[in-house]
Design a protein around this motif. Structure first.
Motif, mmCIF file in Angstrom:
data_model
loop_
_atom_site.group_PDB
_atom_site.id
_atom_site.type_symbol
_atom_site.label_atom_id
_atom_site.label_comp_id
_atom_site.label_asym_id
_atom_site.label_seq_id
_atom_site.Cartn_x
_atom_site.Cartn_y
_atom_site.Cartn_z
ATOM 1 N N SER A 40 21.547 28.596 130.891
ATOM 2 C CA SER A 40 21.387 27.649 131.989
ATOM 3 C C SER A 40 21.325 28.387 133.321
ATOM 4 O O SER A 40 21.954 29.436 133.498
ATOM 5 C CB SER A 40 22.551 26.653 132.012
ATOM 6 O OG SER A 40 22.626 25.920 130.821
ATOM 7 N N ARG A 41 20.567 27.810 134.262
ATOM 8 C CA ARG A 41 20.440 28.422 135.591
ATOM 9 C C ARG A 41 21.406 27.743 136.554
ATOM 10 O O ARG A 41 21.491 26.509 136.599
ATOM 11 C CB ARG A 41 19.015 28.276 136.093
ATOM 12 C CG ARG A 41 18.753 29.037 137.393
ATOM 13 C CD ARG A 41 17.325 28.837 137.825
ATOM 14 N NE ARG A 41 17.094 27.498 138.345
ATOM 15 C CZ ARG A 41 15.894 26.974 138.541
ATOM 16 N NH1 ARG A 41 14.821 27.656 138.220
ATOM 17 N NH2 ARG A 41 15.758 25.755 139.024
ATOM 18 N N ARG A 43 22.746 33.092 136.060
ATOM 19 C CA ARG A 43 22.420 32.596 134.725
ATOM 20 C C ARG A 43 23.701 32.547 133.911
ATOM 21 O O ARG A 43 24.453 33.526 133.851
ATOM 22 C CB ARG A 43 21.399 33.527 134.069
ATOM 23 C CG ARG A 43 21.056 33.190 132.641
ATOM 24 C CD ARG A 43 19.901 34.075 132.151
ATOM 25 N NE ARG A 43 20.073 35.464 132.536
ATOM 26 C CZ ARG A 43 20.727 36.357 131.802
ATOM 27 N NH1 ARG A 43 21.277 36.005 130.667
ATOM 28 N NH2 ARG A 43 20.833 37.607 132.210
ATOM 29 N N GLU A 46 15.161 32.764 132.576
ATOM 30 C CA GLU A 46 15.102 31.447 131.957
ATOM 31 C C GLU A 46 14.167 31.434 130.750
ATOM 32 O O GLU A 46 14.353 30.639 129.837
ATOM 33 C CB GLU A 46 14.592 30.406 132.967
ATOM 34 C CG GLU A 46 15.448 30.258 134.201
ATOM 35 C CD GLU A 46 14.802 29.337 135.230
ATOM 36 O OE1 GLU A 46 13.886 28.579 134.848
ATOM 37 O OE2 GLU A 46 15.195 29.381 136.394
ATOM 38 N N THR A 102 8.368 25.745 133.866
ATOM 39 C CA THR A 102 8.906 26.791 133.004
ATOM 40 C C THR A 102 8.836 26.386 131.541
ATOM 41 O O THR A 102 8.555 27.212 130.661
ATOM 42 C CB THR A 102 10.362 27.108 133.397
ATOM 43 O OG1 THR A 102 10.397 27.503 134.776
ATOM 44 C CG2 THR A 102 10.927 28.230 132.547
#
Length: 440
Positions: free
Chosen positions: A170-171, A165, A260, A236
């Motif tokens: 952001s992933r 992360r 997230e 998500t």
């Protein structure tokens, strides 16, 4: 774009992509090869790093000032080349190099780096190739190392893939050689700085007003909800949106591989899984976190995505006083979602008979929300179904809402089936209106 905006970190990705060709002009493009420009850029960067300390490198305005002074001292650098070098050096030192403008572009939702010379983005639901590139594999490796420095995750030959992360939420997923045969591959899933609400999803056409009303009642009425769908279908985002209806007095524990979720409640405890270290120790799995969450006195448990044996612990939590829990999983339909749950429970190795597994699922899961990505890149909730119970060893389901294509195009419609949980919703202070279930 004004230089002031570029210094403040607001370059448009498309403008940046063509910056070199547009600014230098035909004569200078002919005089200076790309290699000569990179040599000049490297020389300026090395001189710059000798002049400023580490804290100054994080300040984009201070950095731009020092770089501008260094460039102005060289009379051979034209104004166009100066602007190009200024922007690229600021991005390189304080950001993530050539992809920094993509990270700042709110229209870009995903960045896909297929080796140092090929970068794709998803913008407004559509994938397109950019003209951006890293200099070489080493340059990409340096930028990736900077990204991972925040996370504490490692990436090397013994551990050639990583989920992490970034500081902005952001992933990131990265794969290196020898797993990837084309070099380092990085995928970055960006999330809006301001989480989308159900009102936003309504405005985007993700669901109908009747669907939105039902999902609000389901969350307030403490129904256990599973959101299923394919990759990048918006699971998500929907989970984040409907979680806003959880009461502020409730204690929420969220469990994810890479954090997230962005909940709006104050009494929220986020937990994140951890991979094993270089000695193959210290791993903390989603299943371990679900078990531990039960000891943290949660009112609700939100699992970012169920992928394996933790499904059994999640179902047990739903069946033992943690009503109103939410989770997501990958599946192609509501029925497929329950089938996948069966498979994941069996992965726990408890040697349970199939009928017992289905009893657990039928007792735990109340609602399945199916989300899909349309051919035009938009996201839609294509089905909302309720679990009706078990009959002759089979789980019964009833679809309440659906998105279907007809002669007029795609549209949302109610099936005419009324929710069986209206009384339960009322016990939690919700006043549902049966009118929304009327078939259109």
């Amino acid at each position: 774009m004004p230089l002031k905006d570029r210094i403040q970190g607001k370059p448009a990705a498309q403008a940046y992509r063509a910056m070199l060709e547009r600014q230098l002009g035909p004569a200078e493009r002919e005089r200076l090869s790309r290699q000569q420009i990179e040599t000049l850029r490297t020389r300026v960067q090395e001189a710059l790093l000798r002049k400023i300390d580490v804290p100054e490198r994080a300040d984009r305005n201070r950095l731009a000032q020092v770089i501008g002074e260094e460039l102005d001292a060289d009379p051979t650098i034209s104004p166009g080349l100066r602007d190009y070098l200024l922007q690229s050096l600021v991005d390189e030192i304080s950001g993530y190099g050539p992809i920094q403008p993509l990270m700042e572009d709110p229209a870009v939702t995903e960045i896909m780096i297929n080796g140092p010379k090929t970068i794709y983005v998803e913008r407004s639901g559509r994938v397109e190739k950019t003209g951006l590139a890293f200099r070489d594999e080493e340059h990409l490796g340096v930028v990736l190392e900077k990204m991972l420095a925040f996370t504490g995750r490692r990436l090397d030959e013994s551990s050639p893939l990583v989920d992490a992360r970034l500081p902005d939420g952001s992933r990131l997923n990265a794969v290196i050689h020898p797993i990837s045969v084309i070099g380092t591959v990085v995928t970055i899933r960006k999330f809006s700085r301001d989480p989308l609400t159900l009102a936003h999803l309504l405005a985007n056409g993700t669901l109908s007003p009747a669907m939105a009303a039902y999902l609000e009642w389901a969350v307030r009425g403490r129904l256990n909800v599973v959101i299923s769908g394919g990759t990048a279908s918006g699971k998500t985002t929907t989970l984040n949106a409907i979680s806003a209806f959880i009461g502020p007095e409730e204690r929420i524990v969220t469990i994810e591989d890479a954090a997230e979720l962005r909940l709006q409640q104050s009494h929220w405890v986020p937990l994140e899984a951890r991979p094993a270290n270089a000695e193959n120790r210290g791993e903390v799995t989603i299943r371990t976190l679900v078990r531990n969450a039960l000891r943290m006195r949660p009112d609700r448990i939100l699992v970012g995505e169920v992928r394996g044996a933790e499904a059994l612990d999640m179902l047990q939590a739903m069946n033992t006083g943690h009503e109103g829990s939410l989770t997501t999983l990958h599946a192609n339909s509501p029925r497929d979602a329950l089938n996948r749950l069966e498979t994941m429970v069996l992965m726990a190795g408890m040697d349970l008979p199939l009928v017992a597994v289905r009893q657990q699922i039928a007792a735990a899961v109340d609602v399945v929300v199916q989300q899909a990505r349309m051919p035009d890149g938009s996201r839609r909730i294509v089905s909302i179904a309720e679990v009706q119970g078990l009959d002759a060893g089979n789980i019964l389901m009833q679809e309440l809402f659906q998105y279907r294509w007809d002669a007029a195009g795609g549209r949302f419609r109610a099936t005419g089936v009324v929710s069986r949980f209206l009384d339960k919703m009322r016990t939690h202070g919700v006043e549902p209106s049966p009118a929304i279930f009327r078939e259109e």
